[in-house]
Design an enzyme around this catalytic site. Sequence first.
Site, PDB file in Angstrom:
ATOM      1  NE  ARG A 137      -2.909  -1.737   2.911  1.00 19.17           N
ATOM      2  CZ  ARG A 137      -2.886  -3.070   3.034  1.00 19.17           C
ATOM      3  NH1 ARG A 137      -3.305  -3.825   2.046  1.00 19.17           N
ATOM      4  NH2 ARG A 137      -2.462  -3.634   4.129  1.00 19.17           N
ATOM      5  CB  THR A 182       0.145  -5.787   2.549  1.00 13.82           C
ATOM      6  OG1 THR A 182      -0.765  -5.706   3.658  1.00 13.82           O
ATOM      7  CG2 THR A 182       0.366  -7.239   2.165  1.00 13.82           C
ATOM      8  N   GLY A 198      -1.551 -11.576   8.897  1.00 17.21           N
ATOM      9  CA  GLY A 198      -1.343 -13.021   9.030  1.00 17.21           C
ATOM     10  C   GLY A 198      -2.302 -13.699   9.989  1.00 17.21           C
ATOM     11  CB  ALA A 199      -5.290 -12.510  11.888  1.00 13.32           C
ATOM     12  CD  GLU A 200      -7.681 -14.026   8.092  1.00 11.65           C
ATOM     13  OE1 GLU A 200      -6.759 -13.241   7.803  1.00 11.65           O
ATOM     14  OE2 GLU A 200      -8.643 -13.698   8.796  1.00 11.65           O
ATOM     15  CG  ASN A 277      -9.297 -11.412  11.480  1.00 12.53           C
ATOM     16  OD1 ASN A 277      -8.768 -10.709  10.639  1.00 12.53           O
ATOM     17  ND2 ASN A 277      -8.992 -12.687  11.637  1.00 12.53           N
ATOM     18  CG  ASP A 322     -11.768 -11.704   8.509  1.00 12.58           C
ATOM     19  OD1 ASP A 322     -10.945 -11.045   9.181  1.00 12.58           O
ATOM     20  OD2 ASP A 322     -11.607 -11.961   7.305  1.00 12.58           O
ATOM     21  CD1 TRP A 410      -7.923  -3.747   0.902  1.00 19.85           C
ATOM     22  CD2 TRP A 410      -7.120  -1.771   0.239  1.00 19.85           C
ATOM     23  NE1 TRP A 410      -7.837  -3.757  -0.463  1.00 19.85           N
ATOM     24  CE2 TRP A 410      -7.345  -2.556  -0.908  1.00 19.85           C
ATOM     25  CE3 TRP A 410      -6.617  -0.479   0.058  1.00 19.85           C
ATOM     26  CZ2 TRP A 410      -7.090  -2.105  -2.198  1.00 19.85           C
ATOM     27  CZ3 TRP A 410      -6.364  -0.027  -1.231  1.00 19.85           C
ATOM     28  CH2 TRP A 410      -6.598  -0.845  -2.342  1.00 19.85           C
ATOM     29  CB  CYS A 625      -6.156 -25.137  -7.341  1.00 17.81           C
ATOM     30  SG  CYS A 625      -5.569 -26.845  -7.368  1.00 17.81           S
ATOM     31  CB  CYS A 628      -4.418 -18.752  -6.415  1.00 22.06           C
ATOM     32  SG  CYS A 628      -3.413 -18.361  -4.976  1.00 22.06           S
ATOM     33  CG  MET A 666       2.547 -22.984  -9.279  1.00 23.55           C
ATOM     34  SD  MET A 666       0.745 -23.048  -9.101  1.00 23.55           S
ATOM     35  CE  MET A 666       0.500 -24.822  -8.950  1.00 23.55           C
TER      36      MET A 666
HETATM   37 CA    CA Z   1      -8.740 -11.184   8.298  1.00 23.77          CA
END
Ligand code: CA
Length: 702
Positions: A137, A182, A198-200, A277, A322, A410, A625, A628, A666
């Site tokens: 950003r 980011t 990275g909370a997920e 979250n 979230d 965002w 897959c 993405c 990948m």
């Molecule tokens: Ca999140």
Amino acid sequence: MTLTRTILSLSLATLCTAAAATPKAPADVDGARIRAADQEPGNWMSHGRTYDEQRHSPLARIDAGNVGRLGLAWTVKLDVDRGVEATPIVVDGVMYTTGAWSIVYALDARTGKRLWTFDPKVPGENLGQGCCDTVNRGVAVWKGKVYVGSFDGRLIALDAKTGKVAWSVDTILDRKKSYTVTGAPRIVKGKVLIGNGGAEFGVRGYITAYDAETGKQAWRFYTVPGDPALPPEDKAMEIALKTWSGNNWVKWGGGGTVWDSMAYDPELDLLYIGTGNGSPWNHQFRSEGKGDNLFLSSIVALRPDTGEYVWHYQTTPSDMWDYTATQHIVLADIAIDGAPRKVLMQAPKNGFFYVLDRTNGKLLSAKNFVPINWATHVDLATGRPVVSADVNYLTGPKVVIPSFLGAHNWQPMSFNPKTGLVYLPAQESVAGLEAQKQPLFIPHKSVVNLGVEVPDLPEDPKVEAEIRSAWKGRLIAWDPVKQAPAWTQEYTAPWNGGTLSTAGNLVFQGTADGRAVAYAADTGKKLWDARVNSGAMAAPVTYEVGGEQYVTFMVGWGGAFPGVAGPLSHSTRVQAEARVVTFKLGARGKLPPPKQAPQGLPPLREVTASADQLKTARTMFNGFCGSCHGLNAVSGSVYPDLRYMTPKKHEQYVAVVSGSRLNRGMPNFASVLKPEDMELIRQYIVKRAHDLKGQLAQAGGK
Ligand code: CA
């Protein structure tokens, strides 16, 4: 009097001549200059232009009367066609901006000429460590240096003149976890502030301050407690710990990452941060279903010198949907009930527009800005949302509005002090959520586990279209005093761009369907639009060089929405194409034609797998897959749509799945997928290509 005036104008003339003769040192910005940004409106010196992050420019050469004459001044193609989310910084005729993979560009702001490029060379395999594309950003500048947070978690200071590295530090607490950066750094009182995401993936949130000159760490503020068996790090963690139950969150990370918003009030000397979250989403797994879990989904006020906690306001206690409060924070002084108030405004994912007293964190008002179902209202006496029982998925599958992508994500909003309106890129979205009965596993590096299942998106194109119709975009001009919209503009698709407000009575916004648009700030009337080739998500900026005003859009489709919700975003029909696009009055430049979507299907292989095998193959495809290349093999136009695989691509398929394109992001699946699994997944892709062929034939295509 006359004499004084003469002397004054003489000395001004001398000053101007001197300024023209000696070019300024690049990025020579400090706190005094940012605080006085309104004195030099031609520059855009920090992320939200000013420390209050209003994103309102006093420039008015381009106004509601002449905006129709805007044309393309210049464009620069960026190196990687992925999501672009950066806010450019413009100082004394030089633009500093970023593209995907945290690549930094210094450009001549008048012509777009590349002055230098810095590629931090983030390893390609890091793609899988972030939830939402390798976006960035933007940068911060300070006393001749340019600062970028790289996707792999370094904070790097560059020489603004050459782009050479001055220093680089590792901001990551634990390299065994999937942390990514980011967000754009902010610089307050000589300290560079940077958080992460990275909370997920199971991380513990924090923000760190580094000395801008040397890179030495000054302080770190954690947003959630660490191991309760150890003493809390500070007073804030002591307060927070009381709102957590058990100790499960220690292995799940806890979350609360500071991945985007910050603002600063120099008078109060308060730094405001927004937190994310919980990790995992499932409150039962995280905290035995008990407690508010501070400081998740909160706005926290800190002392910028020390990182000391001052106050907090939690938007979503016990978050399990979230509902991050990392969305853009705007500070303003507005009159409420006839009295001037120092307010902080935020419209987080959960769909409420909050107005807080920023001196003490007290809630002044809150109102939902799109239809929601998770809470009926916010109780002004307690400051807490009144949560609806219908969204507690711990008791069974539930439909939750808004979805985890939020009523606002965002994409920055802007505030025009003259109209008193906030220009908010809002959206409508829906999610089905269901708790896992038992945790499948603890999330680990590059692997998400939310403790929650997001039910499958059916393959049936009719059902898909029905679900897609519940996802819309809307630009809302929100009156924060009345807590009501003044005007709105509807879009067919969500994930439109951040906004820019200007003193020319204008609001600029990019759109998911690849346009740059200007509206009248007071009435919402559309005054201008131009094709920009790809989805424009970033907030535009405006600046002046040589007496001419420019408006820049950072363009490039990608990020969370097309990646996570591929088929739902397909309605926008844009291809990822990353570029800087700059307009000025009377210019007549032309963009090259946009990148074409795949035209026509190549010759198709035969489907040999049985219906049962294809069912298994679909589960495997969506698991390995889908995040993405799109659920059910329908891509959101950032990553290749595998239904269009040519015979040549089929020849390379096994090698690609086994890591031959690791440097392009990948992943290597060779250790988790046996050769027969890879073939089964290929069968599903081929089956979906046949499905598409049938749909195209039905629609009269070929
Ligand atoms: Ca999140």
